[in-house]
Design an enzyme around this catalytic site. Structure first.
Site, mmCIF file in Angstrom:
data_model
loop_
_atom_site.group_PDB
_atom_site.id
_atom_site.type_symbol
_atom_site.label_atom_id
_atom_site.label_comp_id
_atom_site.label_asym_id
_atom_site.label_seq_id
_atom_site.Cartn_x
_atom_site.Cartn_y
_atom_site.Cartn_z
ATOM 1 N N GLU A 26 0.822 -1.212 0.000
ATOM 2 C CA GLU A 26 0.000 0.000 0.000
ATOM 3 C C GLU A 26 0.861 1.269 0.000
ATOM 4 O O GLU A 26 0.524 2.249 -0.641
ATOM 5 C CB GLU A 26 -0.959 0.003 1.209
ATOM 6 N N CYS A 73 -13.281 2.431 -14.942
ATOM 7 C CA CYS A 73 -13.748 3.805 -14.720
ATOM 8 C C CYS A 73 -12.529 4.729 -14.609
ATOM 9 O O CYS A 73 -12.271 5.343 -13.584
ATOM 10 C CB CYS A 73 -14.590 3.854 -13.439
ATOM 11 N N CYS A 115 -17.625 2.656 -20.004
ATOM 12 C CA CYS A 115 -18.931 2.420 -19.380
ATOM 13 C C CYS A 115 -19.615 1.177 -19.954
ATOM 14 O O CYS A 115 -20.356 0.494 -19.248
ATOM 15 C CB CYS A 115 -19.827 3.644 -19.557
ATOM 16 N N CYS A 122 -18.750 -1.784 -17.890
ATOM 17 C CA CYS A 122 -18.771 -1.556 -16.439
ATOM 18 C C CYS A 122 -19.789 -2.454 -15.724
ATOM 19 O O CYS A 122 -20.969 -2.459 -16.088
ATOM 20 C CB CYS A 122 -19.089 -0.094 -16.159
ATOM 21 N N CYS A 139 -25.174 3.569 -11.910
ATOM 22 C CA CYS A 139 -24.359 4.769 -12.087
ATOM 23 C C CYS A 139 -25.197 5.989 -12.486
ATOM 24 O O CYS A 139 -25.746 6.052 -13.590
ATOM 25 C CB CYS A 139 -23.282 4.489 -13.136
HETATM 26 FE FE1 SF4 Z 1 -17.626 4.686 -14.246
HETATM 27 FE FE2 SF4 Z 1 -20.282 4.812 -14.195
HETATM 28 FE FE3 SF4 Z 1 -19.044 4.491 -16.506
HETATM 29 FE FE4 SF4 Z 1 -19.078 2.529 -14.693
HETATM 30 S S1 SF4 Z 1 -20.820 3.376 -15.804
HETATM 31 S S2 SF4 Z 1 -17.323 3.219 -15.900
HETATM 32 S S3 SF4 Z 1 -18.965 3.675 -12.793
HETATM 33 S S4 SF4 Z 1 -18.919 6.262 -15.172
#
Ligand code: SF4
Ligand code: ZN
Length: 524
Positions: A95, A251, A258, A261, A267
């Site tokens: 970390e 992200c 997206c 995602c 989101c």
């Molecule tokens: Fe990021 Fe939302 Fe796009 Fe997912 S949907 S990559 S959380 S902006």
């Protein structure tokens, strides 16, 4: 308790915590609105008010993480190491290394470090010089020093036992802040806490459309509450790593994917982009500005205008989901100008180079560097060669004259808050002139220099010197190319021929030894 049940309960508990909105003055109109509006629907815009959504978020994220996570040495250690003390130590090291440094860069350093110092006791027994040497090139050198200090503290004050709670990690280890304590506690000890780093800030701000300054105390607290609400009580370490992995892999700051995602359905910013696109296409088609039924209820925060988590700046269509998060404008980097001199002599097995050690406290503590001088702005046009001769003469008890110094070129290095430009000279000393009269000076061969505890900026200086001094070894073109590359990196800082001329002809300035060793504030 089943995973689902505990997750739901955790979601509910955290949801209640988040329902408390920050106190602020409201206009009469707003107060009236509050009386007639369901409070939970209003606060839900920037948080999760439904336990089912929390469970859904965790499940989707962890399923994705289980399939897509990168195999990293510290992740393997966290899973396979059965000795809890070593496990905490191993995650702590990772970390600290990962702060401000990319995963790909850290892997090699981490493997070498753990091979050399596999336990906190071994690290405590090392010297700071060895730690600096191991850390050389990783930047932000105080991190290595803090790990070393921490290991010595664990051995001398805690009987070699690493702290076993988030609070203990936070209070007992130097250089461990709220995030690091939470990350180590959750990953190594499975303690149930969220962990908010830069990646998690970005993911959460986008997921819950938090657009106020992400460094403000209000947003910081809101993000920690969100993280604590979302963390999976059954797999807190994996959950936190999954959030970070999502921020690093999907992200991302400038090119979020997206489409890939796993938490897209949760989101807010993704949905907001679609609402805006729908509105724009309706306008283009000349249709009346009717609301999109499915998206209308989540389009905006009902407190917008007075909300402390909503953006203060208007939505920018061109940015899409990257409207979140918002940061205050960065301060421009300070510009610093240095004079550095590579001092060489002939040794039995080839050339040797003079290095001086920085003080053991402060920035770049204990690292080795070529004799360097920080020029104040008013002294940019000072006579470089005279200034350097004065300094070297003080270290070596020599009587160097300006004519012996050769101009080598310029090196530019960018630190977190400094743009540094070093004007590099070189000088070769004769036999008999090479006895350093200072304790913190040493001569190193070229190969020893590669291994020495030196910052990246100093290594760049030597690379430039080497390419110019040994053009045949590198090829003439290579030398020139390198020199030009250094010059190109910051046009404003280039030393023009005109400037070099003026530097060589302006007034001299005697410097104290302290001033001679005063170097830039770097990487902190
Ligand atoms: Fe990021 Fe939302 Fe796009 Fe997912 S949907 S990559 S959380 S902006
Ligand atoms: Zn809001």
């Amino acid at each position: 308790m089943s995973r689902l049940r505990s997750a739901v309960q955790n979601g509910r508990r955290a949801g209640l915590e988040m329902a408390a909105t920050p106190k602020r003055k409201k206009s009469k109109t707003v107060v009236k609105d509050e009386e007639t509006t369901d409070a939970s629907s209003r606060s839900s815009y920037h948080t999760f008010s439904e336990a089912a959504d929390v469970v859904g978020f965790r499940t989707q994220l962890l399923n994705w993480y289980d399939k897509e996570k990168r195999e990293l040495p510290w992740r393997t250690m966290a899973i396979t190491e059965s000795d809890v003390n070593i496990r905490i130590y191993a995650v702590w090291v990772s970390e600290i290394m990962l702060q401000q440094t990319q995963v790909v860069t850290v892997i090699n350093y981490y493997n070498k470090w753990m091979k050399k110092w596999p336990t906190v006791q071994k690290l405590a027994a090392a010297t700071l010089e060895e730690v600096n040497q191991m850390w050389a090139g990783l930047g932000y050198y105080s991190r290595g020093r803090r790990l070393h200090e921490g290991a010595q503290k664990v051995v001398s004050e805690l009987k070699g036992r690493m702290p076993r709670t988030v609070d203990g990690l936070l209070k007992q280890l130097p250089g461990v802040g709220r995030y690091t304590a939470a990350a180590v506690g959750s990953i190594a000890l499975e303690q149930v806490t969220g962990a908010v780093d830069g990646n998690v800030i970005r993911v959460l701000c986008r997921v819950r459309a938090i657009g106020a300054d992400s460094t403000s105390p209000t947003v910081t607290e809101a993000l920690w509450s969100l993280a604590n609400m979302l963390v999976d009580p059954e797999r807190p370490g994996d959950f936190n790593q999954a959030m970070m992995e999502l921020g690093a892999q999907v992200c991302t700051p400038r090119a979020p994917s997206c489409g890939q995602c796993p938490v897209q359905s949760h989101c807010r910013s993704y949905h907001k982009v679609h609402v805006k696109q729908e509105q724009n296409s309706q306008k283009l088609l000349g249709k009346p500005d009717r609301k999109t039924p499915v998206l209308n209820d989540i389009e905006d925060c009902m407190d917008s205008g007075t909300c402390l988590l909503c953006p203060s700046e208007p939505w920018d269509d061109g940015l899409g989901v990257q409207n979140f998060p918002r940061k205050p404008a960065k301060k421009p980097r300070r510009v610093e100008r240095m004079l550095s001199c590579v001092v060489a002599r002939s040794g039995e097995n080839g050339d040797q180079y003079l290095l001086v050690q920085r003080p053991n406290k402060g920035l770049l503590a204990g690292l080795w560097e070529f004799p360097s001088i920080l020029l104040r702005e008013e002294n940019y046009s000072a006579k470089h060669k005279t200034t350097l001769c004065d300094g070297i003469n003080q270290i070596m008890a020599t009587h160097l004259t300006e004519s012996l110094l050769q101009y080598v070129g310029e090196v530019h290095h960018i630190f977190s808050h400094i743009t540094q430009s070093s004007v590099v000279y070189s000088v070769r000393l004769k036999e008999g002139d090479t006895q350093a009269r200072m304790e913190n000076a040493q001569w190193l061969s070229k190969s020893a220099l590669q291994e020495a505890a030196m910052s990246t900026g100093q290594k760049k200086i030597f690379k430039l010197y080497d390419s110019v001094d040994n053009p045949k070894e590198k090829g003439d073109k290579g030398g020139k190319k390198l020199k030009q590359a250094g010059m190109k990196s910051n046009k404003k800082l280039q030393t023009s021929n005109k400037h070099k001329g003026s530097a060589a002809n302006s007034g001299s300035r005697q410097r104290s030894l302290n001033a001679f060793f005063r170097t830039v504030k770097e990487e902190n």
